[in-house]
Structure formats: structure tokens, C-alpha cells
Design a protein around this motif. Structure first.
Motif, short mmCIF file in Angstrom:
data_model
loop_
_atom_site.label_atom_id
_atom_site.label_comp_id
_atom_site.label_asym_id
_atom_site.label_seq_id
_atom_site.Cartn_x
_atom_site.Cartn_y
_atom_site.Cartn_z
N ARG A 239 -1.93 -19.18 -8.58
CA ARG A 239 -0.74 -19.82 -7.64
C ARG A 239 0.22 -20.62 -8.16
O ARG A 239 1.47 -20.46 -7.54
CB ARG A 239 -1.69 -20.38 -6.41
CG ARG A 239 -0.85 -20.95 -5.26
CD ARG A 239 -1.73 -21.32 -4.28
NE ARG A 239 -2.24 -20.26 -3.54
CZ ARG A 239 -2.97 -20.14 -2.22
NH1 ARG A 239 -3.10 -21.46 -1.87
NH2 ARG A 239 -3.47 -18.98 -1.85
N ARG A 240 0.20 -21.53 -8.97
CA ARG A 240 1.00 -22.14 -9.48
C ARG A 240 1.99 -21.62 -10.33
O ARG A 240 3.21 -21.82 -10.30
CB ARG A 240 0.44 -23.46 -10.32
CG ARG A 240 -0.39 -24.46 -9.71
CD ARG A 240 -0.73 -25.63 -10.41
NE ARG A 240 -1.59 -25.22 -11.41
CZ ARG A 240 -3.03 -25.22 -11.48
NH1 ARG A 240 -3.70 -25.62 -10.18
NH2 ARG A 240 -3.80 -25.11 -12.15
N ILE A 241 1.56 -20.25 -10.82
CA ILE A 241 2.50 -19.54 -11.82
C ILE A 241 3.26 -18.85 -10.77
O ILE A 241 4.72 -18.68 -11.16
CB ILE A 241 1.66 -18.50 -12.64
CG1 ILE A 241 0.98 -19.55 -13.79
CG2 ILE A 241 2.56 -17.61 -13.27
CD1 ILE A 241 0.27 -18.49 -14.40
N VAL A 242 2.70 -18.37 -9.60
CA VAL A 242 3.50 -17.45 -8.91
C VAL A 242 4.61 -18.58 -8.10
O VAL A 242 5.62 -18.07 -7.86
CB VAL A 242 2.58 -16.60 -7.76
CG1 VAL A 242 3.84 -16.08 -6.67
CG2 VAL A 242 1.86 -15.72 -8.54
N ALA A 243 3.96 -19.85 -7.83
CA ALA A 243 4.99 -20.74 -7.15
C ALA A 243 6.11 -21.14 -8.31
O ALA A 243 7.32 -21.13 -7.56
CB ALA A 243 4.30 -22.04 -6.76
#
Length: 228
Positions: A107-111
Motif C-alpha cells: 500500500r505504501r508503494i502504491v501510495a
């Protein structure tokens, strides 16, 4: 019995209503804050991507190409100037959906991808606000003269509207980076957890006293006279 005194047994202290209300009020703002940040992230990302896609299709620059018969008015839209903002808007929409499909580091990568898409769209649109290369290329294509010159060049406000949409996407990405760990993920009710599922009850034979059961058995291709 003599010499034996009653020792008071300490009783567990009852939880007061004040402490219970404090803990409840401490959990409620956190949940409310997560919902607010989630709604803000979705709204900013969706509105920003929509603005970028719409504004990049508008006229960004216009001018007159000098020809033998006079001046030929020309205009180019944002996609003629640069296709980067529109492409990054599509990427940001995909990232906005994907941020709910993953958890943890994913999720952090996509954000981060969402935030970078907004930053890239903003910078490319801002740079295209004063670019006249697309007008020169349009003049050469229209007149058939590679040395055709453009006069009275004018730039519209649409590149900066596109840049503003990119900023909204960037803010959505920053919100996802900051609060995304508290946001819910897609429901996993359809995921198999390894728990054995109850099997179907064995089918019993038709009741000979009920004609409708016999007809149903015949419709299924079964022999109603066969004992189960």
C-alpha cells in the motif's frame, strides 16, 4: 477461634464511567479521522485525475502561421503539447483503486506511485504552458513548409488548470502515505481460509406416499422405485 482477625480482602476497583468514556472518546476520533482522510483522498484523487484528463484536451496554445496567402490561424491542445499529464492521470486512477487492494508495504508503494503521478502531471503541465514547439510542428505539417514561422503566439490558462489537477492527485498520494495504513482493504469474505465447509446433506429417496416426489425423481432421471 481466638487470636484470628479478619483481614480485609482487597476488592478490584470498578472501572469508572469517566475512564470508560475517555477510552471510547479516544477510539472514536481515530476512527473518524481515518474516515475523513479516506474520503478526502478518494475525492482529491478522483477530482484531480478528472481535471487533468479534461483540461489536457483543451486548447493550450494558438497562433498564426505565415503563408503566401496571408496568416493561417492554428491551435494545439494539451495532448499535442505533451501527453504526459493525461497518461499519468490514468496511472493515478489505477493507483487510487489499487491502494485498497493491497496492505502493508504494498500500500505504501502504491501510495508513493499515486503521489509521483500527481507530481509528474503538475510539472509537465506547467512546463507545457509556455511551450510553442507543438505550434511549430503543426505549422510545418499544415503548410508543408518545415521553416514556417508562427506569429501572435498566445497561451491559454488550461495548462495551469491541468497543473492544479496534478496537485490534487499529489495531495491524495500524500494522504495515502500518511494515513493509508488505517484505511480498510477490500473485503476478504470471498477468500478461502482453509476452514472445512459443511457438506450437503445426503439426498433421501422419494416418498412413495407423495406423488409429487415421484415425479420430481423421474424428472431428475432417477428410479423412484430404487431403495436408497
Amino acid at each position: 477461634m481466638e487470636g484470628v482477625s479478619a483481614v480485609p480482602v482487597p476488592q478490584p476497583r470498578a472501572r469508572t464511567a469517566d475512564s470508560a468514556s475517555d477510552s471510547a472518546s479516544g477510539a472514536a476520533p481515530d476512527s473518524a479521522g481515518s474516515r475523513r482522510s479516506l474520503a478526502a483522498g478518494l475525492l482529491l484523487g478522483a477530482v484531480g485525475a478528472t481535471v487533468v484528463l479534461l483540461a489536457s484536451g483543451q486548447t493550450w496554445a494558438e497562433g498564426d502561421a505565415a503563408t503566401g496567402g496571408g496568416a493561417l490561424p492554428l491551435a494545439v491542445d494539451g495532448r499535442d503539447v505533451t501527453g504526459v499529464p493525461a497518461a499519468l492521470a490514468v496511472v493515478s486512477l489505477a493507483a487510487l483503486v489499487a491502494v485498497f487492494a493491497v496492505r502493508g508495504a504494498g500500500r505504501r508503494i502504491v501510495a508513493a506511485l499515486l503521489a509521483l503521478s500527481g507530481l509528474g502531471a503538475t510539472l509537465s503541465a506547467w512546463a507545457g504552458g509556455s511551450d510553442s514547439t507543438a505550434l511549430d510542428e503543426e505549422a510545418a505539417r499544415t503548410t508543408g513548409d518545415a521553416a514556417a514561422t508562427i506569429h501572435a503566439i498566445g497561451h491559454t490558462a488550461w495548462p495551469y488548470v491541468t497543473a492544479a489537477g496534478g496537485l490534487l492527485i499529489l495531495l491524495a498520494g500524500l494522504l495515502a502515505l500518511r494515513y493509508g495504513s488505517r484505511w480498510p482493504a477490500m473485503s476478504g469474505k470471498y477468500e478461502r481460509d482453509g476452514t472445512p465447509r459443511p457438506g450437503r446433506a445426503p439426498r433421501t429417496g422419494p416418498d412413495p406416499d407423495r406423488p409429487e416426489d415421484l415425479w420430481k425423481a423421474l424428472d431428475r432421471g432417477e428410479d423412484p422405485t430404487r431403495e436408497v
